[in-house]
Scaffold this motif. Structure first.
Motif, PDB file in Angstrom:
ATOM      1  N   GLY A  24      65.276 -41.361   5.229  1.00  0.00           N
ATOM      2  CA  GLY A  24      64.802 -42.737   5.512  1.00  0.00           C
ATOM      3  C   GLY A  24      63.640 -43.008   4.484  1.00  0.00           C
ATOM      4  O   GLY A  24      63.437 -42.510   3.547  1.00  0.00           O
ATOM      5  N   PRO A  25      62.905 -44.429   4.808  1.00  0.00           N
ATOM      6  CA  PRO A  25      61.963 -44.681   4.182  1.00  0.00           C
ATOM      7  C   PRO A  25      60.572 -44.043   4.022  1.00  0.00           C
ATOM      8  O   PRO A  25      59.952 -43.752   3.186  1.00  0.00           O
ATOM      9  CB  PRO A  25      61.700 -46.427   4.793  1.00  0.00           C
ATOM     10  N   PHE A  26      60.344 -43.379   5.118  1.00  0.00           N
ATOM     11  CA  PHE A  26      59.296 -42.532   5.256  1.00  0.00           C
ATOM     12  C   PHE A  26      59.524 -41.149   4.511  1.00  0.00           C
ATOM     13  O   PHE A  26      58.365 -40.713   3.936  1.00  0.00           O
ATOM     14  CB  PHE A  26      58.965 -42.082   6.815  1.00  0.00           C
ATOM     15  N   GLU A  27      60.673 -40.764   4.522  1.00  0.00           N
ATOM     16  CA  GLU A  27      60.907 -39.461   3.693  1.00  0.00           C
ATOM     17  C   GLU A  27      60.853 -39.924   2.037  1.00  0.00           C
ATOM     18  O   GLU A  27      60.413 -39.234   1.299  1.00  0.00           O
ATOM     19  CB  GLU A  27      62.367 -38.983   3.948  1.00  0.00           C
ATOM     20  N   ALA A  28      61.192 -41.254   1.941  1.00  0.00           N
ATOM     21  CA  ALA A  28      61.159 -41.710   0.401  1.00  0.00           C
ATOM     22  C   ALA A  28      59.653 -41.746  -0.088  1.00  0.00           C
ATOM     23  O   ALA A  28      59.730 -41.723  -1.310  1.00  0.00           O
ATOM     24  CB  ALA A  28      61.879 -43.092   0.209  1.00  0.00           C
ATOM     25  N   ASN A  29      58.909 -41.626   0.811  1.00  0.00           N
ATOM     26  CA  ASN A  29      57.370 -41.785   0.501  1.00  0.00           C
ATOM     27  C   ASN A  29      56.737 -40.479   0.645  1.00  0.00           C
ATOM     28  O   ASN A  29      55.583 -39.943   0.196  1.00  0.00           O
ATOM     29  CB  ASN A  29      56.607 -42.784   1.226  1.00  0.00           C
ATOM     30  N   GLY A  30      57.624 -39.318   0.720  1.00  0.00           N
ATOM     31  CA  GLY A  30      57.219 -37.994   1.143  1.00  0.00           C
ATOM     32  C   GLY A  30      56.954 -37.101  -0.084  1.00  0.00           C
ATOM     33  O   GLY A  30      57.015 -37.773  -1.151  1.00  0.00           O
ATOM     34  N   ALA A  31      56.756 -35.595  -0.046  1.00  0.00           N
ATOM     35  CA  ALA A  31      56.515 -35.005  -0.918  1.00  0.00           C
ATOM     36  C   ALA A  31      57.638 -34.439  -1.879  1.00  0.00           C
ATOM     37  O   ALA A  31      57.476 -33.958  -2.900  1.00  0.00           O
ATOM     38  CB  ALA A  31      55.626 -33.900  -0.489  1.00  0.00           C
ATOM     39  N   ILE A  32      58.865 -34.679  -1.078  1.00  0.00           N
ATOM     40  CA  ILE A  32      59.848 -33.996  -1.814  1.00  0.00           C
ATOM     41  C   ILE A  32      60.896 -35.162  -1.925  1.00  0.00           C
ATOM     42  O   ILE A  32      62.299 -34.820  -1.999  1.00  0.00           O
ATOM     43  CB  ILE A  32      60.645 -32.618  -1.030  1.00  0.00           C
ATOM     44  N   ALA A  33      60.716 -36.248  -2.287  1.00  0.00           N
ATOM     45  CA  ALA A  33      61.557 -37.443  -2.227  1.00  0.00           C
ATOM     46  C   ALA A  33      62.686 -37.139  -3.512  1.00  0.00           C
ATOM     47  O   ALA A  33      63.754 -37.511  -3.218  1.00  0.00           O
ATOM     48  CB  ALA A  33      60.877 -38.623  -2.467  1.00  0.00           C
ATOM     49  N   GLU A  34      62.270 -36.741  -4.560  1.00  0.00           N
ATOM     50  CA  GLU A  34      63.045 -36.635  -5.747  1.00  0.00           C
ATOM     51  C   GLU A  34      64.269 -35.416  -5.399  1.00  0.00           C
ATOM     52  O   GLU A  34      65.358 -35.186  -6.079  1.00  0.00           O
ATOM     53  CB  GLU A  34      62.264 -35.988  -6.864  1.00  0.00           C
ATOM     54  N   ASP A  35      64.181 -34.640  -4.325  1.00  0.00           N
ATOM     55  CA  ASP A  35      65.430 -33.627  -3.957  1.00  0.00           C
ATOM     56  C   ASP A  35      66.410 -34.380  -2.891  1.00  0.00           C
ATOM     57  O   ASP A  35      67.214 -33.585  -2.419  1.00  0.00           O
ATOM     58  CB  ASP A  35      64.603 -32.583  -3.298  1.00  0.00           C
ATOM     59  N   PHE A  36      66.168 -35.665  -2.430  1.00  0.00           N
ATOM     60  CA  PHE A  36      67.227 -36.125  -1.832  1.00  0.00           C
ATOM     61  C   PHE A  36      68.310 -36.750  -2.792  1.00  0.00           C
ATOM     62  O   PHE A  36      67.941 -37.341  -3.610  1.00  0.00           O
ATOM     63  CB  PHE A  36      66.696 -37.308  -0.861  1.00  0.00           C
ATOM     64  N   ASP A  37      69.501 -36.719  -2.181  1.00  0.00           N
ATOM     65  CA  ASP A  37      70.762 -37.489  -2.863  1.00  0.00           C
ATOM     66  C   ASP A  37      70.610 -39.041  -2.630  1.00  0.00           C
ATOM     67  O   ASP A  37      70.941 -39.610  -3.809  1.00  0.00           O
ATOM     68  CB  ASP A  37      71.916 -36.910  -2.610  1.00  0.00           C
ATOM     69  N   LEU A  38      70.068 -39.189  -1.704  1.00  0.00           N
ATOM     70  CA  LEU A  38      70.042 -40.726  -1.146  1.00  0.00           C
ATOM     71  C   LEU A  38      68.734 -40.993  -0.247  1.00  0.00           C
ATOM     72  O   LEU A  38      68.710 -40.244   0.694  1.00  0.00           O
ATOM     73  CB  LEU A  38      71.609 -40.958  -0.529  1.00  0.00           C
ATOM     74  N   LEU A  39      68.070 -42.063  -0.664  1.00  0.00           N
ATOM     75  CA  LEU A  39      67.141 -42.766   0.366  1.00  0.00           C
ATOM     76  C   LEU A  39      67.290 -44.119   0.755  1.00  0.00           C
ATOM     77  O   LEU A  39      67.727 -44.663  -0.073  1.00  0.00           O
ATOM     78  CB  LEU A  39      65.772 -42.387  -0.317  1.00  0.00           C
ATOM     79  N   HIS A  40      67.134 -44.411   2.049  1.00  0.00           N
ATOM     80  CA  HIS A  40      67.031 -45.601   2.583  1.00  0.00           C
ATOM     81  C   HIS A  40      65.858 -46.517   2.554  1.00  0.00           C
ATOM     82  O   HIS A  40      64.832 -45.769   2.913  1.00  0.00           O
ATOM     83  CB  HIS A  40      68.045 -45.637   3.757  1.00  0.00           C
ATOM     84  N   ALA A  41      66.011 -47.659   2.418  1.00  0.00           N
ATOM     85  CA  ALA A  41      64.485 -48.682   2.320  1.00  0.00           C
ATOM     86  C   ALA A  41      64.230 -48.775   3.899  1.00  0.00           C
ATOM     87  O   ALA A  41      63.003 -49.282   3.986  1.00  0.00           O
ATOM     88  CB  ALA A  41      64.912 -49.517   1.541  1.00  0.00           C
ATOM     89  N   ASP A  42      65.189 -48.720   4.712  1.00  0.00           N
ATOM     90  CA  ASP A  42      64.831 -49.124   6.165  1.00  0.00           C
ATOM     91  C   ASP A  42      65.548 -48.325   7.155  1.00  0.00           C
ATOM     92  O   ASP A  42      66.585 -47.502   6.764  1.00  0.00           O
ATOM     93  CB  ASP A  42      65.145 -50.735   6.482  1.00  0.00           C
ATOM     94  N   LEU A  43      65.017 -48.155   8.440  1.00  0.00           N
ATOM     95  CA  LEU A  43      65.561 -47.333   9.624  1.00  0.00           C
ATOM     96  C   LEU A  43      66.873 -47.707  10.097  1.00  0.00           C
ATOM     97  O   LEU A  43      67.472 -47.038  10.698  1.00  0.00           O
ATOM     98  CB  LEU A  43      64.546 -47.049  10.435  1.00  0.00           C
ATOM     99  N   TRP A  44      67.263 -48.881   9.693  1.00  0.00           N
ATOM    100  CA  TRP A  44      68.573 -49.465  10.404  1.00  0.00           C
ATOM    101  C   TRP A  44      69.676 -49.201   9.505  1.00  0.00           C
ATOM    102  O   TRP A  44      70.703 -49.015  10.016  1.00  0.00           O
ATOM    103  CB  TRP A  44      68.588 -50.960  10.531  1.00  0.00           C
ATOM    104  N   LEU A  45      69.615 -48.840   8.189  1.00  0.00           N
ATOM    105  CA  LEU A  45      70.711 -48.501   7.475  1.00  0.00           C
ATOM    106  C   LEU A  45      71.849 -49.431   7.427  1.00  0.00           C
ATOM    107  O   LEU A  45      73.172 -49.262   7.463  1.00  0.00           O
ATOM    108  CB  LEU A  45      71.465 -47.115   7.809  1.00  0.00           C
ATOM    109  N   GLY A  46      71.623 -50.827   7.866  1.00  0.00           N
ATOM    110  CA  GLY A  46      72.776 -51.864   7.895  1.00  0.00           C
ATOM    111  C   GLY A  46      73.307 -52.044   9.175  1.00  0.00           C
ATOM    112  O   GLY A  46      74.351 -52.485   9.384  1.00  0.00           O
ATOM    113  N   GLN A  47      72.733 -51.236  10.307  1.00  0.00           N
ATOM    114  CA  GLN A  47      73.470 -51.160  11.531  1.00  0.00           C
ATOM    115  C   GLN A  47      72.788 -51.816  12.671  1.00  0.00           C
ATOM    116  O   GLN A  47      71.354 -52.392  12.276  1.00  0.00           O
ATOM    117  CB  GLN A  47      73.753 -49.533  11.768  1.00  0.00           C
TER     118      GLN A  47
END
Length: 336
Positions: A24-47
């Motif tokens: 999610g967005p908090f993880e996108a600003n974290g220390a290992i963001a480059e190791d995620f395959d996909l990161l979302h900009a908000d917590l709702w994910l369009g739901q």
């Protein structure tokens, strides 16, 4: 195959063929963001609810693992996975989308290694060629269920941890190239009488130490056998408690070798108090960051010890203590 009372040795060494990690967005600003395959900009994910967003996290992690492994969903023979939300509905609904035979697991935050251990056992005994295993969590969904809705603005003590919004999935196979699962030690339920739901790390640390001690004894190895021993989400408090217990029990584990996923995922300055937690914590860190490091040759052998607090909102309301568990799985890569 059985070593001692609760350790499995996997002679066929099932392969982690591929993995998928979503955050999610908090993880996108974290220390290992480059190791995620996909990161979302908000917590709702369009739901329209956090629980539905949680479902999407695991769906996407499984899809990424299948894409990277070069298989279609009709080739997956089993799914072994779980989460923290009521009756593990996010994982169950995500598994409905994939359509493979499904084992729903609840080990709280130990679920990632519970699934990997059971999945490796199935593949090792030729019970499947391809299976998916993983775990997920969503910060706001978990806070709402176990503590207070985030919107409430309740204050937390320094011992509290931040639940990861993320999912990690691994595609296990009986052959191929990749890190191999070589053994697993199944945890016992350990309850030291703690009751504070804001101190999960302190509650879970004795379970982690119990499982690690059993693993070393039943495999007849020293901690030096591994390049890294990593717990799932003990955070700062739990790691300190477990180091004290290792010294008390005469187990020679250095602070450099003994690390925690909950202290890896976020950057200094993010308001996570004692660190990260959640079923998605070890799943994303191990299946993303740590396996990437392993494939780069930074280390060859690691023991992953996912930790879980087996409480529920109901047990807390009834003034129950917090029973805890930890499952250990050894992963090796780059030579026998």
């Amino acid at each position: 195959m059985l070593a001692g009372h609760r350790t499995w040795i996997f002679e066929q060494k099932p392969v982690i063929l591929s993995t998928g990690t979503v955050g999610g967005p908090f993880e996108a600003n974290g220390a290992i963001a480059e190791d995620f395959d996909l990161l979302h900009a908000d917590l709702w994910l369009g739901q329209d609810s956090y629980e539905k967003a949680h479902k999407v996290l695991f769906e996407e992690a499984c899809q990424k693992a299948m894409e990277k492994g070069g298989i279609q969903k009709d080739q997956v023979q089993f799914i072994l996975a779980g989460d923290l939300i009521n009756q593990i509905t996010p994982t169950s609904f995500a598994s409905r989308t994939i359509g493979a035979p499904y084992f729903g697991l609840f080990g709280a935050c130990s679920t990632s290694m519970e699934g990997l251990a059971l999945g490796a056992y199935i593949v090792n005994t030729k019970g499947a060629k391809y299976l998916l295993t993983g775990a997920s969590s969503h910060d706001t969904a978990v806070e709402k269920q176990f503590r207070y809705p985030t919107e409430y603005g309740g204050q937390k003590p320094p011992t509290a941890q931040w639940t990861v919004t993320g999912a990690g999935a691994a595609l296990l196979c009986d052959s191929g190239e990749g890190p191999r699962v070589t053994s697993a030690t199944i945890g016992r339920v350990i309850d030291m009488g703690l009751t504070d739901p804001f101190n999960m790390g302190g509650a879970m640390a004795p379970a982690a130490v119990d499982t690690i001690e059993a693993h070393l004894k039943e495999r007849n190895i020293e901690p030096s056998y591994y390049d890294l021993i990593v717990t799932g989400d003990l955070g700062q408090i739990g790691q300190e408690v477990s180091m004290d217990l290792f010294k008390k029990h005469g187990i020679p584990i250095s602070e450099e070798k003994y690390q925690d996923c909950g202290l890896m995922i976020y950057r200094e300055g993010q308001p996570v108090l004692a660190g990260a937690s959640g079923a998605g914590c070890s799943a994303t860190v191990v299946y993303g960051h740590l396996l990437n490091r392993m494939k780069k040759g930074e280390f060859k052998k690691m023991l992953v010890v996912a930790t879980g607090a087996l409480l529920s909102p109901l047990s807390f309301q009834q003034n129950e203590t917090i029973p805890c568990i930890a499952h250990a799985v050894s992963i090796e890569y780059g030579g026998e």
